[in-house]
Design a protein around this motif. Sequence first.
Motif, PDB file in Angstrom:
ATOM      1  N   GLU A 180     -84.235 -24.987 -28.188  1.00  0.00           N
ATOM      2  CA  GLU A 180     -85.230 -25.840 -28.829  1.00  0.00           C
ATOM      3  C   GLU A 180     -86.202 -24.936 -29.580  1.00  0.00           C
ATOM      4  N   SER A 181     -86.345 -25.182 -30.876  1.00  0.00           N
ATOM      5  CA  SER A 181     -87.254 -24.369 -31.680  1.00  0.00           C
ATOM      6  C   SER A 181     -88.359 -25.249 -32.254  1.00  0.00           C
ATOM      7  N   LYS A 182     -89.590 -24.788 -32.123  1.00  0.00           N
ATOM      8  CA  LYS A 182     -90.757 -25.464 -32.698  1.00  0.00           C
ATOM      9  C   LYS A 182     -91.481 -24.444 -33.573  1.00  0.00           C
ATOM     10  N   GLU A 183     -92.635 -24.807 -34.058  1.00  0.00           N
ATOM     11  CA  GLU A 183     -93.394 -23.918 -34.947  1.00  0.00           C
ATOM     12  C   GLU A 183     -93.612 -22.524 -34.380  1.00  0.00           C
TER      13      GLU A 183
END
Length: 141
Positions: A81-84
């Motif tokens: 999971e990648s976020k900012e």
Amino acid sequence: MSLTKRNEVLFPALMNEIFRPDWFGGTQNERAAMPAVNIKENEENFELELFVPGRSKDELIIEIDNAVLTVSSETKEDKEESKENFTRREFKFSSFKRAFTLPETVATDKIEAAYIDGVLKFNLPKKEEALPKPKRKIELS
């Protein structure tokens, strides 16, 4: 003297607590690592039940070699999971392998298996010569 004795008891317990496998929030379940088994025998066959909930039929590998019945499974899961400002990656791996040495009385070419509601059921029929014979009377000459 009492302080030393107390430390001998406390220190191993503390070390066991710190280094236990689930210290970092995981879980360790010994039963999940080795599925429970029930084995029953009657006059005509053996019935073997292997409890493997959460596994799909395609994940189970069943083999027989030289009167040894082996059931195994291996699952892998990888999530990312990648976020900012972060990336979180998790992976899971689980496997088991159980082997059963079958008695000589089992007809290995007639073994049947079914997987229903998390239970792998085997019917292990006995060879014809191992089945009980009806009582007969022997006449004297």
